[in-house]
Design a protein around this motif. Structure first.
Motif, PDB file in Angstrom:
ATOM      1  N   HIS A 112       0.644  -1.387   0.117  1.00  0.00           N
ATOM      2  CA  HIS A 112      -0.155  -0.025   0.393  1.00  0.00           C
ATOM      3  C   HIS A 112       1.141   1.411   0.186  1.00  0.00           C
ATOM      4  O   HIS A 112       0.363   1.857   0.450  1.00  0.00           O
ATOM      5  N   ALA A 116      -0.314   5.140  -0.124  1.00  0.00           N
ATOM      6  CA  ALA A 116      -0.280   5.564   1.514  1.00  0.00           C
ATOM      7  C   ALA A 116       0.449   6.578   1.287  1.00  0.00           C
ATOM      8  O   ALA A 116       1.226   7.210   0.869  1.00  0.00           O
ATOM      9  N   VAL A 142      -6.189   3.773  -0.258  1.00  0.00           N
ATOM     10  CA  VAL A 142      -5.753   2.643  -0.284  1.00  0.00           C
ATOM     11  C   VAL A 142      -7.015   1.976  -0.120  1.00  0.00           C
ATOM     12  O   VAL A 142      -8.387   2.298   0.581  1.00  0.00           O
TER      13      VAL A 142
END
Length: 194
Positions: A112, A116, A142
């Motif tokens: 992620h 992120a 996400v």
């Protein structure tokens, strides 16, 4: 004379009508009231038990394989349009697969990083219950805004991931994500291995 009078009346009305005192509107914030969490202990025929929030739908249990070494459990929050997907895996005697499980759980979280803004991680340790793990909160747009894993390092390994049934927009899902993240933390804190 009538035309001039009508013209002055029209201009007068126009000037009066166009004169408004502008008053800025105060900022409005969306008010989301979620119920105070109430927990109940889940005791199914599983190698562990934990407390879940009563607003989460009953667990949907699936045995992932025939040797009783792994299970999939879904905690569905219908009003929040979110689901916590839990996966349990037994650690084999040689503990070789523990390193694989840890690597997979951490890899999932760090996939992620592209989307992120920040991924704070919160270690968890309960020596009395032999529960050790990590809760990761993924901030940004996400797919999964929170994941955790817990293990006793010898027999049991459990992961959990939060997903919403909507396109990821961090600002929109933040209140619901924060609410469910507290439940995930509570799940970790109340987990007991059998």
């Amino acid at each position: 004379m009538k035309k001039n009078s009508l013209l002055f009346i029209f201009i007068g009305l126009f000037l009066i009508a166009c004169h408004n005192d502008y008053t800025p509107k105060p900022k409005a914030y969306l008010r989301l009231d979620y119920p105070a969490p109430k927990y109940q202990t889940i005791k199914y025929d599983l190698p562990f038990s934990f407390d879940k929030n009563i607003i989460a739908d009953p667990l949907i249990l699936k045995q992932l394989n025939s040797d009783n070494l792994s299970y999939g459990i879904n905690l569905n929050y219908p009003d929040l349009k979110g689901t916590v997907f839990l996966t349990y895996k037994a650690i084999e005697n040689d503990q070789k697969n523990l390193n694989d499980f840890l690597r997979d759980a951490q890899k999932f979280t760090f996939e992620h990083t592209k989307m992120a803004d920040e991924i704070p991680a919160y270690p968890y340790e309960n020596r009395k219950q032999r529960v050790y793990g990590m809760l990761s909160v993924v901030k940004g747009n996400v797919a999964s805004p929170a994941q955790f894993y817990v293990t006793d390092s010898t027999e049991h390994f459990l992961t959990g991931s939060l997903y919403f049934q909507t396109r990821p927009n961090y600002d929109s899902i933040l209140p619901a994500a924060s609410y469910i993240q507290k439940d995930m933390r509570h799940l970790m804190e109340t987990l007991k291995w059998k």
